[in-house]
Design a protein around this motif. Structure first.
Motif, PDB file in Angstrom:
ATOM      1  N   ALA A 126       0.757  -1.394   0.117  1.00 60.08           N
ATOM      2  CA  ALA A 126       0.196  -0.167   0.033  1.00 60.08           C
ATOM      3  C   ALA A 126       0.979   1.265   0.172  1.00 60.08           C
ATOM      4  O   ALA A 126       0.322   2.361  -0.451  1.00 60.08           O
ATOM      5  N   HIS A 127       2.204   1.204   0.476  1.00 57.13           N
ATOM      6  CA  HIS A 127       3.020   2.342   0.338  1.00 57.13           C
ATOM      7  C   HIS A 127       3.231   2.736  -1.062  1.00 57.13           C
ATOM      8  O   HIS A 127       3.578   4.073  -1.210  1.00 57.13           O
ATOM      9  N   PHE A 128       3.294   1.966  -1.934  1.00 60.21           N
ATOM     10  CA  PHE A 128       3.511   2.067  -3.396  1.00 60.21           C
ATOM     11  C   PHE A 128       2.313   3.042  -4.045  1.00 60.21           C
ATOM     12  O   PHE A 128       2.745   3.749  -4.977  1.00 60.21           O
ATOM     13  N   LEU A 129       1.100   2.921  -3.374  1.00 63.62           N
ATOM     14  CA  LEU A 129      -0.057   3.637  -3.958  1.00 63.62           C
ATOM     15  C   LEU A 129      -0.823   4.333  -2.751  1.00 63.62           C
ATOM     16  O   LEU A 129      -1.573   3.550  -2.101  1.00 63.62           O
ATOM     17  N   PRO A 134      -5.627   9.650  -7.885  1.00 68.76           N
ATOM     18  CA  PRO A 134      -6.223   9.624  -9.519  1.00 68.76           C
ATOM     19  C   PRO A 134      -5.516   8.684 -10.352  1.00 68.76           C
ATOM     20  O   PRO A 134      -4.430   8.102 -10.349  1.00 68.76           O
ATOM     21  N   ILE A 135      -6.642   7.853 -10.985  1.00 70.85           N
ATOM     22  CA  ILE A 135      -6.201   6.862 -11.876  1.00 70.85           C
ATOM     23  C   ILE A 135      -4.933   7.182 -13.069  1.00 70.85           C
ATOM     24  O   ILE A 135      -4.057   6.548 -13.260  1.00 70.85           O
ATOM     25  N   PRO A 136      -4.962   8.386 -13.607  1.00 69.67           N
ATOM     26  CA  PRO A 136      -3.946   8.735 -14.528  1.00 69.67           C
ATOM     27  C   PRO A 136      -2.550   8.770 -13.684  1.00 69.67           C
ATOM     28  O   PRO A 136      -1.508   8.743 -14.525  1.00 69.67           O
ATOM     29  N   LEU A 137      -2.516   9.342 -12.687  1.00 68.49           N
ATOM     30  CA  LEU A 137      -1.428   9.298 -11.843  1.00 68.49           C
ATOM     31  C   LEU A 137      -0.738   8.118 -11.368  1.00 68.49           C
ATOM     32  O   LEU A 137       0.476   8.128 -10.644  1.00 68.49           O
ATOM     33  N   ILE A 138      -1.645   6.566 -11.302  1.00 65.18           N
ATOM     34  CA  ILE A 138      -1.116   5.829 -10.690  1.00 65.18           C
ATOM     35  C   ILE A 138       0.182   5.260 -11.297  1.00 65.18           C
ATOM     36  O   ILE A 138       1.033   4.985 -10.291  1.00 65.18           O
ATOM     37  N   PRO A 139       0.337   5.129 -12.570  1.00 66.49           N
ATOM     38  CA  PRO A 139       2.014   4.681 -12.943  1.00 66.49           C
ATOM     39  C   PRO A 139       2.819   5.409 -12.618  1.00 66.49           C
ATOM     40  O   PRO A 139       3.979   5.007 -11.989  1.00 66.49           O
ATOM     41  N   ILE A 143       6.267   4.475  -9.542  1.00 65.72           N
ATOM     42  CA  ILE A 143       7.578   4.497 -10.139  1.00 65.72           C
ATOM     43  C   ILE A 143       8.230   5.506  -9.176  1.00 65.72           C
ATOM     44  O   ILE A 143       9.548   5.112  -8.692  1.00 65.72           O
ATOM     45  N   ILE A 144       7.564   6.515  -8.607  1.00 62.50           N
ATOM     46  CA  ILE A 144       8.306   7.469  -7.925  1.00 62.50           C
ATOM     47  C   ILE A 144       8.450   6.928  -6.439  1.00 62.50           C
ATOM     48  O   ILE A 144       9.388   6.850  -5.741  1.00 62.50           O
ATOM     49  N   GLU A 145       7.312   5.981  -5.835  1.00 63.16           N
ATOM     50  CA  GLU A 145       7.507   5.443  -4.531  1.00 63.16           C
ATOM     51  C   GLU A 145       8.468   4.383  -4.579  1.00 63.16           C
ATOM     52  O   GLU A 145       9.439   4.210  -3.578  1.00 63.16           O
ATOM     53  N   THR A 146       8.597   3.412  -5.790  1.00 62.33           N
ATOM     54  CA  THR A 146       9.701   2.414  -5.905  1.00 62.33           C
ATOM     55  C   THR A 146      11.045   3.057  -5.788  1.00 62.33           C
ATOM     56  O   THR A 146      11.848   2.655  -5.148  1.00 62.33           O
TER      57      THR A 146
END
Length: 226
Positions: A126-129, A134-139, A143-146
């Motif tokens: 859950a920390h990754f998202l 918003p759905i467009p910002l999910i990818p 990537i940023i959290e990873t």
């Protein structure tokens, strides 16, 4: 000039053999161990400091996190004593080597992350998202959290290396300036010498603070995964 300036950060060798392992073992020899039923003042002071530091580090942890108490207290004692020994004349500070700091940071960070994925898989993922993204910002956020997750051990190692190295270089530069000015302008040399003394006192504090910060961040990473 550059060679002389950075000569103190070169790993010392004997007959071409690096003696870093021997230097790393020196701090453990300095801590007294009780050999009698009645402790002396030095051992009592050491135990009091260890208990005080351990209480501060373990205050936020649950039972699983407190199983790491021995490792964390050993880590802060090792880094702190190594940093302090590096301030002595004709000595070497292993924590100025990025490779050594990475060797400490990466396994500790990896152990904490693996522990989190093993015991708290849903919360770790859950920390990754963040919730409500918003759905467009999910990818992009994934990537940023990873990247932020994998940069944590680099931040640990670089912070410790940069702070210890910068202090040593500054002391070297001011000490060299004091020697040069002593024959040119004694009044100016006395001022730089006072600055050097104050900087040395500051470096003693920085050596202990950086050991505490390194261990505290490892403790926080562990707290997030237990």
């Amino acid at each position: 000039m550059n060679e002389n300036l950075f000569a103190s950060f070169i790993t010392p060798t004997i007959v071409g053999i690096p003696i870093v392992i021997f230097i790393i073992m020196i701090p453990s020899i300095l801590f007294p161990s009780p050999t009698r039923l009645i402790n002396n003042r030095l051992t009592s002071l050491q135990q009091w400091l260890i208990q005080l530091i351990l209480k501060q580090l373990m205050l936020i942890h649950n039972i699983k996190g407190r199983t790491w108490s021995l490792m964390l207290i050993s880590l802060i004692l090792f880094i702190g004593s190594t940093n302090l020994l590096g301030l002595l004349p004709h000595s070497f500070t292993p924590t100025t080597q990025l490779s050594m700091n990475l060797g400490m940071a990466i396994p500790l960070w990896a152990a904490a992350v693996i522990k989190g994925f093993r015991h708290k898989t849903k919360m770790s993922l859950a920390h990754f998202l963040p919730q409500g993204t918003p759905i467009p910002l999910i990818p992009m956020l994934v990537i940023i959290e990873t990247i932020s997750l994998f940069i944590q051990p680099m931040a640990l190692a670089v912070r410790l290396t940069a702070n210890i190295t910068a202090g040593h270089l500054l002391m070297h530069l001011i000490g060299g300036a004091t020697l040069v000015l002593s024959s040119i302008s004694p009044a100016t040399a006395s001022i730089t010498f006072i600055i050097l003394i104050l900087l040395t006192i500051l470096e003693f504090a920085v050596a202990l603070i950086q050991a505490y910060v390194f261990t505290l961040l490892v403790s926080l990473y562990l707290h997030d995964n237990t």
